[in-house]
Design an enzyme around this catalytic site. Sequence first.
Site, mmCIF file in Angstrom:
data_model
loop_
_atom_site.group_PDB
_atom_site.id
_atom_site.type_symbol
_atom_site.label_atom_id
_atom_site.label_comp_id
_atom_site.label_asym_id
_atom_site.label_seq_id
_atom_site.Cartn_x
_atom_site.Cartn_y
_atom_site.Cartn_z
ATOM 1 N N ASP A 14 -20.760 2.491 -19.213
ATOM 2 C CA ASP A 14 -19.312 2.295 -19.204
ATOM 3 C C ASP A 14 -18.635 3.254 -20.180
ATOM 4 O O ASP A 14 -19.050 3.378 -21.343
ATOM 5 C CB ASP A 14 -18.963 0.863 -19.614
ATOM 6 C CG ASP A 14 -19.360 -0.156 -18.558
ATOM 7 O OD1 ASP A 14 -19.616 0.248 -17.411
ATOM 8 O OD2 ASP A 14 -19.411 -1.361 -18.883
ATOM 9 N N GLY A 42 -24.956 -5.318 -11.607
ATOM 10 C CA GLY A 42 -26.299 -5.874 -11.638
ATOM 11 C C GLY A 42 -26.822 -6.042 -13.045
ATOM 12 O O GLY A 42 -27.326 -7.107 -13.422
ATOM 13 N N ALA A 43 -26.726 -4.980 -13.837
ATOM 14 C CA ALA A 43 -27.219 -5.047 -15.212
ATOM 15 C C ALA A 43 -26.436 -6.063 -16.030
ATOM 16 O O ALA A 43 -27.012 -6.799 -16.845
ATOM 17 C CB ALA A 43 -27.146 -3.668 -15.860
ATOM 18 N N GLU A 141 -23.168 -2.668 -5.393
ATOM 19 C CA GLU A 141 -23.078 -1.347 -6.016
ATOM 20 C C GLU A 141 -24.297 -0.487 -5.692
ATOM 21 O O GLU A 141 -24.502 0.552 -6.311
ATOM 22 C CB GLU A 141 -22.906 -1.474 -7.531
ATOM 23 C CG GLU A 141 -21.525 -1.969 -7.924
ATOM 24 C CD GLU A 141 -21.320 -2.043 -9.424
ATOM 25 O OE1 GLU A 141 -20.150 -2.079 -9.843
ATOM 26 O OE2 GLU A 141 -22.321 -2.088 -10.182
ATOM 27 N N THR A 222 -14.439 -17.388 -6.965
ATOM 28 C CA THR A 222 -13.980 -17.329 -8.355
ATOM 29 C C THR A 222 -12.497 -16.964 -8.381
ATOM 30 O O THR A 222 -12.045 -16.084 -7.657
ATOM 31 C CB THR A 222 -14.802 -16.325 -9.170
ATOM 32 O OG1 THR A 222 -14.752 -15.032 -8.551
ATOM 33 C CG2 THR A 222 -16.252 -16.761 -9.251
ATOM 34 N N ASP A 248 -10.192 -8.950 -23.390
ATOM 35 C CA ASP A 248 -10.628 -7.951 -22.420
ATOM 36 C C ASP A 248 -11.370 -8.679 -21.312
ATOM 37 O O ASP A 248 -12.368 -9.350 -21.566
ATOM 38 C CB ASP A 248 -11.541 -6.922 -23.115
ATOM 39 C CG ASP A 248 -12.028 -5.813 -22.190
ATOM 40 O OD1 ASP A 248 -11.632 -5.807 -21.005
ATOM 41 O OD2 ASP A 248 -12.800 -4.966 -22.654
ATOM 42 N N ASP A 254 -19.006 -10.897 -13.917
ATOM 43 C CA ASP A 254 -20.460 -10.763 -14.031
ATOM 44 C C ASP A 254 -21.027 -11.799 -14.996
ATOM 45 O O ASP A 254 -22.129 -12.326 -14.783
ATOM 46 C CB ASP A 254 -20.824 -9.362 -14.504
ATOM 47 C CG ASP A 254 -20.431 -8.299 -13.500
ATOM 48 O OD1 ASP A 254 -20.410 -8.594 -12.291
ATOM 49 O OD2 ASP A 254 -20.128 -7.171 -13.926
#
Length: 310
Positions: A14, A42-43, A141, A222, A248, A254
Site C-alpha cells: 500500500d 487477501g493478505a 483481486e 456489509t 481511517d 477486510d
Amino acid sequence: MAGRIAMIGSNNVDLVTNLPRMPLPGETLAGTRFSTGFGGKGANQAVAAARLGSAVMMVTRVGDDGFGQDVLRNLEGHGIDLTHARVAKGTANGVASIFVDPSGENVIVIVAGANGTLTPADVDAAADDLIRCDLILLQLEVPLETVYHAIKVAARLGVPAILNPAPAAPGLDLAALRDLSWFCPNQTELAMLTGLPVATEDQIAAAAQSLLVHGIGNVVVTLGARGARLVTAGGVTAIPAIRVRPVDTTGAGDAFIGAFAHFLAAGAAPEQALAQAAGYAALSVTKPGAQGSYASAQEFAAFQATTVQS
C-alpha cells in the site's frame, strides 16, 4: 479453539497519501502525509485472522522485486504459513495507491502485478493442505478463473468457502458460485452483482435472497456504520454496528471478513461470529492503515470490554 484457514488470493504493498480533501479532476493537490504499508484484500484478511489466533495458510503470488520480498517477510512475521506463496518471475508485486481525506474516507487504485499470475494450477498444488483447513477465503483481486476453480476444489474437498466479491466484477458468473457456503458483498457490490435496487432494508434483503437461488448457502451484506445483514433461506438477521470515531476506513471490510472467518472457523455460531467481526472492524477504523490497524486477540478483548453495540 482456533481453527485453520486457507486464504487463496492477493497481496499488495500500500502506498498511502493523506490529503486535505479529495482532488478535483485535473487538479494537482499537495498531500499532508505519505506512508507505505502492506495490504491486498487477501493478505489483509489473512493477517486479521492470524492476529486473532487462527492458523492461516496463504496461496498467493508475490512479485520478483523488493516489494515481493518485503511482503513475504511481513506475512512470515504474522505467523502465516507461506508454503504455497510463490514468486512470479519477472513480474512486479501488486500495489495499491490509497488516498485518504480527513474524515477517514478513501479512494484506492490497484495494480494487480503478481496477483494476476495466480492460476488454478496453484490451487491444485495446495489441495493436500487445503483439505486440512476449516475454511477457505477468496476475493476477486486474482483472476476469476482461479476463483471459480478454487470454489470447485473447496466443494470437492468438503471445505466451506467464503467469497468476498471485491473489487466487484460486473461479469461475475453467479452460476459458478453455487458451491459457496458464504458470499459477503457490501451494499454497492450487491447492487452491481444483482442489478437490483438496494436503497432500503427490504430491497437489500430481496437482492441478497436472489443470490440464494443460485445455490449459495448464505449471504452476508456489509453496510459499514450500519452493521451487516445475514440473509439465509430462513430470513434476515441484523448485525449491529459498534459506535467509534473513525480515523481511517482503509481495510475495514477486510478486518470484518478476516475476523468473521476466524470466529466461524473457531466454532462460533454465524450470528455470534458476525457480531464479533463487526466489533473487530470498528476497532480497525480507529487507527490508520490496513494491516497496521488490526488488533491482536488481547487488544480486541480489551476493546470489547469498553464498548456497546449501537
